[in-house]
Design a protein around this motif. Structure first.
Motif, PDB file in Angstrom:
ATOM      1  N   ILE A  87       0.835  -1.144  -0.031  1.00  9.22           N
ATOM      2  CA  ILE A  87       0.104   0.201   0.005  1.00  9.22           C
ATOM      3  C   ILE A  87       1.067   1.174  -0.109  1.00  9.22           C
ATOM      4  O   ILE A  87       1.856   1.316   0.659  1.00  9.22           O
ATOM      5  CB  ILE A  87      -0.951  -0.154   1.353  1.00  9.22           C
ATOM      6  CG1 ILE A  87      -1.866  -1.205   1.052  1.00  9.22           C
ATOM      7  CG2 ILE A  87      -1.409   1.410   1.488  1.00  9.22           C
ATOM      8  CD1 ILE A  87      -2.946  -1.240   2.394  1.00  9.22           C
ATOM      9  N   LEU A  88       0.424   2.139  -0.904  1.00 12.06           N
ATOM     10  CA  LEU A  88       1.006   3.467  -0.667  1.00 12.06           C
ATOM     11  C   LEU A  88      -0.183   4.343   0.049  1.00 12.06           C
ATOM     12  O   LEU A  88      -0.997   4.878  -0.607  1.00 12.06           O
ATOM     13  CB  LEU A  88       1.309   4.149  -2.133  1.00 12.06           C
ATOM     14  CG  LEU A  88       2.404   3.387  -2.762  1.00 12.06           C
ATOM     15  CD1 LEU A  88       2.813   4.188  -4.236  1.00 12.06           C
ATOM     16  CD2 LEU A  88       3.844   3.461  -2.129  1.00 12.06           C
ATOM     17  N   GLY A  89      -0.081   4.400   1.166  1.00  7.62           N
ATOM     18  CA  GLY A  89      -1.072   5.210   1.916  1.00  7.62           C
ATOM     19  C   GLY A  89      -0.819   5.236   3.442  1.00  7.62           C
ATOM     20  O   GLY A  89      -0.165   4.441   3.820  1.00  7.62           O
ATOM     21  N   ARG A  90      -1.790   5.644   4.194  1.00  7.09           N
ATOM     22  CA  ARG A  90      -1.653   5.857   5.535  1.00  7.09           C
ATOM     23  C   ARG A  90      -2.722   5.030   6.137  1.00  7.09           C
ATOM     24  O   ARG A  90      -3.976   5.357   5.951  1.00  7.09           O
ATOM     25  CB  ARG A  90      -1.461   7.408   6.095  1.00  7.09           C
ATOM     26  CG  ARG A  90      -1.616   7.467   7.639  1.00  7.09           C
ATOM     27  CD  ARG A  90      -1.703   8.769   8.163  1.00  7.09           C
ATOM     28  NE  ARG A  90      -1.468   9.054   9.487  1.00  7.09           N
ATOM     29  CZ  ARG A  90      -0.560   9.181  10.324  1.00  7.09           C
ATOM     30  NH1 ARG A  90       0.773   8.555   9.583  1.00  7.09           N
ATOM     31  NH2 ARG A  90      -0.806   9.003  11.570  1.00  7.09           N
ATOM     32  N   PHE A  91      -2.635   4.106   7.146  1.00 12.56           N
ATOM     33  CA  PHE A  91      -4.141   3.158   7.628  1.00 12.56           C
ATOM     34  C   PHE A  91      -3.706   3.954   9.111  1.00 12.56           C
ATOM     35  O   PHE A  91      -2.787   4.126   9.792  1.00 12.56           O
ATOM     36  CB  PHE A  91      -3.307   1.788   7.750  1.00 12.56           C
ATOM     37  CG  PHE A  91      -4.406   1.027   8.720  1.00 12.56           C
ATOM     38  CD1 PHE A  91      -5.384   0.592   8.208  1.00 12.56           C
ATOM     39  CD2 PHE A  91      -3.939   0.931   9.965  1.00 12.56           C
ATOM     40  CE1 PHE A  91      -6.244  -0.414   9.351  1.00 12.56           C
ATOM     41  CE2 PHE A  91      -4.841   0.198  10.966  1.00 12.56           C
ATOM     42  CZ  PHE A  91      -5.990  -0.327  10.465  1.00 12.56           C
ATOM     43  N   GLU A  92      -4.851   4.205   9.789  1.00  8.16           N
ATOM     44  CA  GLU A  92      -4.952   4.522  11.124  1.00  8.16           C
ATOM     45  C   GLU A  92      -6.338   3.605  11.614  1.00  8.16           C
ATOM     46  O   GLU A  92      -7.293   3.592  10.965  1.00  8.16           O
ATOM     47  CB  GLU A  92      -5.664   6.123  10.979  1.00  8.16           C
ATOM     48  CG  GLU A  92      -4.677   6.894  10.485  1.00  8.16           C
ATOM     49  CD  GLU A  92      -5.168   8.410  10.857  1.00  8.16           C
ATOM     50  OE1 GLU A  92      -6.043   8.816  11.328  1.00  8.16           O
ATOM     51  OE2 GLU A  92      -4.044   9.285  10.654  1.00  8.16           O
ATOM     52  N   GLY A  93      -5.977   3.208  12.766  1.00  3.70           N
ATOM     53  CA  GLY A  93      -6.821   2.245  13.277  1.00  3.70           C
ATOM     54  C   GLY A  93      -7.083   2.559  14.583  1.00  3.70           C
ATOM     55  O   GLY A  93      -6.096   2.635  15.375  1.00  3.70           O
ATOM     56  N   ILE A  94      -8.165   2.788  15.159  1.00  2.00           N
ATOM     57  CA  ILE A  94      -8.563   3.142  16.677  1.00  2.00           C
ATOM     58  C   ILE A  94      -9.280   2.114  17.150  1.00  2.00           C
ATOM     59  O   ILE A  94     -10.681   1.801  16.729  1.00  2.00           O
ATOM     60  CB  ILE A  94      -9.299   4.421  16.762  1.00  2.00           C
ATOM     61  CG1 ILE A  94      -8.215   5.683  16.300  1.00  2.00           C
ATOM     62  CG2 ILE A  94      -9.534   4.763  18.104  1.00  2.00           C
ATOM     63  CD1 ILE A  94      -8.999   6.889  16.043  1.00  2.00           C
ATOM     64  N   ARG A  95      -8.714   1.266  18.026  1.00  2.00           N
ATOM     65  CA  ARG A  95      -9.731  -0.194  18.774  1.00  2.00           C
ATOM     66  C   ARG A  95     -10.073  -0.907  17.663  1.00  2.00           C
ATOM     67  O   ARG A  95     -11.134  -1.743  17.748  1.00  2.00           O
ATOM     68  CB  ARG A  95     -10.817   0.574  19.562  1.00  2.00           C
ATOM     69  CG  ARG A  95     -10.238   1.186  20.741  1.00  2.00           C
ATOM     70  CD  ARG A  95     -11.428   1.724  21.759  1.00  2.00           C
ATOM     71  NE  ARG A  95     -12.305   2.851  20.992  1.00  2.00           N
ATOM     72  CZ  ARG A  95     -11.691   4.091  21.441  1.00  2.00           C
ATOM     73  NH1 ARG A  95     -10.785   4.243  22.118  1.00  2.00           N
ATOM     74  NH2 ARG A  95     -12.638   5.249  20.888  1.00  2.00           N
ATOM     75  N   ALA A  96      -9.199  -0.919  16.473  1.00  2.00           N
ATOM     76  CA  ALA A  96      -9.799  -1.845  15.277  1.00  2.00           C
ATOM     77  C   ALA A  96      -9.396  -3.330  15.577  1.00  2.00           C
ATOM     78  O   ALA A  96      -8.424  -3.295  16.433  1.00  2.00           O
ATOM     79  CB  ALA A  96      -9.331  -1.132  13.960  1.00  2.00           C
ATOM     80  N   GLY A  97      -9.816  -4.375  14.842  1.00  2.00           N
ATOM     81  CA  GLY A  97      -9.099  -5.607  14.946  1.00  2.00           C
ATOM     82  C   GLY A  97      -9.511  -6.348  13.631  1.00  2.00           C
ATOM     83  O   GLY A  97      -9.542  -5.419  12.390  1.00  2.00           O
ATOM     84  N   HIS A  98      -9.287  -7.765  13.630  1.00  2.00           N
ATOM     85  CA  HIS A  98      -9.366  -8.186  12.361  1.00  2.00           C
ATOM     86  C   HIS A  98     -10.553  -7.709  11.334  1.00  2.00           C
ATOM     87  O   HIS A  98     -10.687  -7.829  10.155  1.00  2.00           O
ATOM     88  CB  HIS A  98      -9.044  -9.818  12.413  1.00  2.00           C
ATOM     89  CG  HIS A  98      -7.924 -10.146  13.199  1.00  2.00           C
ATOM     90  ND1 HIS A  98      -6.499  -9.934  12.834  1.00  2.00           N
ATOM     91  CD2 HIS A  98      -7.728 -10.765  14.329  1.00  2.00           C
ATOM     92  CE1 HIS A  98      -5.775 -10.375  13.443  1.00  2.00           C
ATOM     93  NE2 HIS A  98      -6.260 -11.072  14.548  1.00  2.00           N
ATOM     94  N   GLY A  99     -11.581  -7.981  12.343  1.00  2.00           N
ATOM     95  CA  GLY A  99     -12.946  -7.834  11.363  1.00  2.00           C
ATOM     96  C   GLY A  99     -13.288  -6.213  10.613  1.00  2.00           C
ATOM     97  O   GLY A  99     -13.466  -6.186   9.558  1.00  2.00           O
ATOM     98  N   LEU A 100     -12.749  -5.216  11.571  1.00  2.00           N
ATOM     99  CA  LEU A 100     -12.636  -4.129  10.858  1.00  2.00           C
ATOM    100  C   LEU A 100     -11.618  -3.565   9.897  1.00  2.00           C
ATOM    101  O   LEU A 100     -11.867  -3.088   8.897  1.00  2.00           O
ATOM    102  CB  LEU A 100     -12.608  -3.059  11.955  1.00  2.00           C
ATOM    103  CG  LEU A 100     -13.311  -1.547  11.671  1.00  2.00           C
ATOM    104  CD1 LEU A 100     -14.812  -1.846  11.520  1.00  2.00           C
ATOM    105  CD2 LEU A 100     -12.872  -0.668  12.952  1.00  2.00           C
ATOM    106  N   ASN A 101     -10.450  -4.588   9.983  1.00  2.00           N
ATOM    107  CA  ASN A 101      -9.373  -4.191   9.214  1.00  2.00           C
ATOM    108  C   ASN A 101      -9.925  -4.909   7.708  1.00  2.00           C
ATOM    109  O   ASN A 101      -9.599  -4.146   6.810  1.00  2.00           O
ATOM    110  CB  ASN A 101      -8.176  -5.006   9.408  1.00  2.00           C
ATOM    111  CG  ASN A 101      -7.550  -4.500  10.646  1.00  2.00           C
ATOM    112  OD1 ASN A 101      -7.682  -3.244  11.008  1.00  2.00           O
ATOM    113  ND2 ASN A 101      -6.575  -5.358  11.347  1.00  2.00           N
TER     114      ASN A 101
END
Length: 297
Positions: free
Chosen positions: A256-270
Motif C-alpha cells: 500500500i502507498l497510503g496511511r492506515f489509521e486504526g482506533i480500537r480496530a481488529g481483524h473484522g474492521l481491518n
C-alpha cells in the motif's frame, strides 16, 4: 532485502512446524518459491479430494474472530494467517506458495519474528515483473461503534494505531510508524499476541485458544502480566495490533502507498476496510514502480 521495485519470491523452500493457536493441532508449514504474478497462495496438503489451494485474497476472508480465516469455493480454509502475512508483506515477498498439512498456521511464539527468521533462512529472489502497489487516492473509512479504521493518501506506507483497555497493564497505547522492512524488523515483528486469563476458558469452550499458552501469547490477569519474562516492548500490545493490521491488509495482494489509521480496530474492521476500499474504484489505483527509463530519452 533492498527494494528495487521488482516482484520477489523466496530463493529456496523453508520449513517450520508448530501448533495452531486455536485448534491446538500440530502443523508442518513449508514456504516455497512461486512464479512472478502468482501472489501468496496457501495449499492444504492434507486435503486431496477437492481444490486445496486457497489464495490470500480479500474476497476469500470468511471469518475474523480472533484471527483471519480464508476459505476457497470448495470450503477448504486456512486460519490465523495474519502473522505470516505481515512478515511476507514487510519483507517484500510478493509471490510464495505456503504448503500446510493442517488447517491453521502455527502460532510459533505469537509474533511475526519466527516467520521473519524463516524467510531470512530461505533468502529472496528478484523476479522480472515490476512490483505493483495500491495507491490510495481518497480517504476510505469504516466505523463500528467506538472502533474506526481508515486509509488516506500518502506517498509511502504509514501506520497509526491506538488501543484502550481498562487493564492498567495496557491502558491507552498508540504507535505511529512509517512501515519499512527495517522498521518492521525492529519495531513490530517481535510483538506477541495477547489475551486475558479470564477469557481463556470461554474461548476454549467455544473451540478456540486450544493451543494458546504463555509460550505463544502475553497473558494478562487483571493488572499484571503472567509471563515470567515480561514484555518485549513497554507498548507491546499496540505494536502487535499494528502487526496484525499489516497482515490483514496484505490480502489486497500488493503493498500500500497510503496511511492506515486504526482506533480500537481488529481483524473484522481491518477486513471491512479492505472490502470498502475495493468497492470504491475511484479511491485507489494500481501503480507500478518500474525502474525509470526517462534518462534513456
Amino acid at each position: 532485502m533492498s527494494p528495487d521495485h521488482h516482484e520477489h519470491t523466496i530463493a529456496v523452500p523453508a520449513i517450520c512446524a508448530g501448533v495452531g493457536l486455536h485448534t491446538g493441532q500440530r502443523v508442518r508449514l513449508s514456504v516455497r518459491p512461486a512464479q512472478a504474478g502468482a501472489g501468496i497462495v496457501f495449499v492444504r496438503t492434507d486435503i486431496t479430494d477437492r481444490d486445496n489451494r486457497v489464495p490470500a485474497r480479500a474476497d476469500l476472508v470468511t471469518q475474523t474472530r480472533l484471527g483471519t480465516v480464508i476459505t476457497n469455493a470448495d470450503g477448504v480454509s486456512v486460519s490465523t494467517i495474519e502473522h505470516l502475512m505481515a512478515a511476507l508483506s514487510a519483507l517484500g515477498v510478493d509471490n510464495a506458495q505456503i504448503e500446510m498439512d493442517g488447517p491453521e498456521v502455527p502460532i510459533m511464539d505469537g509474533s511475526s519474528l519466527p516467520f521473519v527468521q524463516l524467510l531470512d533462512q530461505a533468502g529472496f529472489r528478484r523476479q522480472f515483473l515490476p512490483q505493483s502497489f495500491i495507491e490510495i487516492l481518497k480517504p476510505v473509512t469504516v466505523i463500528e461503534g467506538d472502533k474506526r479504521a481508515s486509509l488516506t493518501p500518502a506517498d509511502r506506507f504509514e501506520m497509526h494505531f491506538e488501543i484502550d483497555f481498562e487493564s492498567a497493564v495496557i491502558g491507552h497505547q498508540e504507535v505511529d510508524l512509517v512501515i519499512t522492512e527495517d522498521s518492521f524488523r525492529t519495531e513490530l515483528a517481535a510483538a506477541r499476541t495477547f489475551g486475558f486469563i479470564e477469557g481463556v476458558e470461554a474461548l476454549r469452550a467455544a473451540g478456540l485458544a486450544r493451543g494458546g499458552s504463555m509460550d505463544n501469547a502475553v497473558v494478562i490477569d487483571g493488572d499484571r502480566v503472567l509471563n515470567a519474562e515480561g514484555l518485549r516492548f513497554v507498548d507491546e500490545f499496540v505494536r502487535h495490533k499494528a502487526l496484525d493490521a499489516i497482515g490483514d491488509l496484505y490480502v489486497l495482494g500488493m503493498p500500500i502507498l497510503g496511511r492506515f489509521e486504526g482506533i480500537r480496530a481488529g481483524h473484522g474492521l481491518n477486513n471491512a476496510l479492505v472490502r470498502e476500499l475495493l468497492s470504491q474504484p475511484e479511491a485507489y489505483r494500481v501503480v507500478t514502480r518500474a525502474p525509470s527509463l526517462q534518462q534513456a530519452g
